[in-house]
Design an enzyme around this catalytic site. Sequence first.
Site, PDB file in Angstrom:
ATOM      1  N   GLN A 177       0.817  -1.229   0.000  1.00  0.00           N
ATOM      2  CA  GLN A 177       0.000   0.000   0.000  1.00  0.00           C
ATOM      3  C   GLN A 177       0.844   1.271   0.000  1.00  0.00           C
ATOM      4  OE1 GLN A 177      -3.105   0.323  -0.531  1.00  0.00           O
ATOM      5  NE2 GLN A 177      -3.925  -1.716  -0.167  1.00  0.00           N
ATOM      6  N   SER A 197       3.137  -4.456  -5.177  1.00  0.00           N
ATOM      7  CA  SER A 197       2.154  -5.016  -6.107  1.00  0.00           C
ATOM      8  C   SER A 197       1.801  -3.992  -7.179  1.00  0.00           C
ATOM      9  CB  SER A 197       0.905  -5.412  -5.316  1.00  0.00           C
ATOM     10  OG  SER A 197      -0.080  -5.903  -6.189  1.00  0.00           O
ATOM     11  N   CYS A 323     -19.031  -8.848   5.443  1.00  0.00           N
ATOM     12  CA  CYS A 323     -20.298  -9.535   5.683  1.00  0.00           C
ATOM     13  C   CYS A 323     -20.104 -11.005   5.337  1.00  0.00           C
ATOM     14  CB  CYS A 323     -21.374  -8.931   4.800  1.00  0.00           C
ATOM     15  SG  CYS A 323     -23.009  -9.383   5.333  1.00  0.00           S
TER      16      CYS A 323
HETATM   17  N1  PLP Z   1      -0.521  -6.527   1.416  1.00  0.00           N
HETATM   18  C1  PLP Z   1      -1.311  -5.464   1.571  1.00  0.00           C
HETATM   19  C2  PLP Z   1      -1.014  -4.494   2.668  1.00  0.00           C
HETATM   20  C3  PLP Z   1      -2.398  -5.266   0.726  1.00  0.00           C
HETATM   21  O1  PLP Z   1      -3.182  -4.204   0.894  1.00  0.00           O
HETATM   22  C4  PLP Z   1      -2.638  -6.212  -0.305  1.00  0.00           C
HETATM   23  C5  PLP Z   1      -3.805  -6.072  -1.193  1.00  0.00           C
HETATM   24  O2  PLP Z   1      -4.794  -5.498  -0.864  1.00  0.00           O
HETATM   25  C6  PLP Z   1      -1.777  -7.305  -0.429  1.00  0.00           C
HETATM   26  C7  PLP Z   1      -0.722  -7.428   0.446  1.00  0.00           C
HETATM   27  C8  PLP Z   1      -1.963  -8.330  -1.490  1.00  0.00           C
HETATM   28  O3  PLP Z   1      -1.621  -7.819  -2.751  1.00  0.00           O
HETATM   29  P1  PLP Z   1      -2.173  -8.519  -4.081  1.00  0.00           P
HETATM   30  O4  PLP Z   1      -3.608  -8.092  -4.221  1.00  0.00           O
HETATM   31  O5  PLP Z   1      -1.313  -7.985  -5.173  1.00  0.00           O
HETATM   32  O6  PLP Z   1      -2.032  -9.968  -3.888  1.00  0.00           O
END
Ligand code: PLP
Length: 378
Positions: A177, A197, A323
């Site tokens: 993030q 990511s 939910c």
């Molecule tokens: N780590 C965090 C803090 C995330 O917010 C997310 C996805 O929302 C992930 C890991 C996982 O990433 P990905 O959706 O690319 O698998």
Amino acid sequence: MIYMDYNATAPVHPEVLEAILPFYREQFGNPSSIHWAGRMVKGAVEEAREEVARLVGCAPSEVIFTSCGSESDNMAIKGVAAANRSKGNHIITTSVEHPAVLNSCHYLEHEGYRITRLPVDRDGLVDPQELKSAIGDKTILVSAMFANNETGVLFPVREIGAICRERGVYFHCDAVQTVGKVPVDCRGMDIGLLSLSGHKIGAPKGIGALVVRKGIKLHPLLHGGAQERNRRAGTENVAGIVALGKACQIAKEEMSSEAARVQQLRDRLEKGVMAIFPQASLNGHRENRLPTTANISFTGLEADSLLLNLDLQGIAVSSGSACSSGTLKASPVLAAMGVDPASAKGSVRFSLGRTNTEEEVNYLLGVLPEILQRLQQK
Ligand code: PLP
């Protein structure tokens, strides 16, 4: 249509889309091939690696391309655990990590590892001193996130890095993030392993990266060919890699101005909501937070009803509650912060990004009073 759910995913940046189209047309080669078709794409993969490295402060050779942030988290935690089993079996993490980290740790617990999950305070912060005390002889890894996906709260990563360096423990940081939103510097922050990511920063879904600093022992998750210097087998997602490189390049150029612009919108949104609904409260530390994210509890209301009503007005946000099987479960992150269940159930996450404008925030603030009035009457 107004999209305010950037922490879930971001739209593909138009320049990123332009950059990858040739890799779905004429530049189709396999980067492992030594002929012209392979050579044509190999260079693009290596350029993308350099862009990622430049954005997060590491050497290009330390960047391993993966399929997503979840894979990067799994690879870091399980890979370090497997390669360092003879040194110890203790891993420290926090109670507010993403499920990719929490469930990797949970899996290792069944494999005989000991997991310490550090608590957070009411602001969502971990105490570095508590982390320091938790490190013992058998500790091999600390896995702590940079920014929380639900609240945007930023952990004291620099301090955690320094403690881990001092105690000779590997530090994995889930920066999914964070990368592209605020500065991240693996070298300067003593981060040994870093997850990121593509789809959170304007690349398509299906591409991620794990930084593994030189000297860190790690077993691969995927066995097969010698791609990614034997660390991650499988023919490279060339278009995805090029996209991630381009997204990182754009982020490096625009991050500081974009952060300031989006923070202004976020602050305007927060102020507006508080004026309309004085019972609302902000979840997470007010300052140590991503400029993009506001997690607000509309105490007394159910977040999902609010979410559906906003959706009817074309506004996409996310609820901090899930939910499941018909019962509204409060978010584990907010529960770990000690937010009372009534407030947690009314928690909505607004996460902003590149496409958002002041007009959109004004539109949201314009439709909100009537929605809130209707929900309060129920
Ligand atoms: N780590 C965090 C803090 C995330 O917010 C997310 C996805 O929302 C992930 C890991 C996982 O990433 P990905 O959706 O690319 O698998």
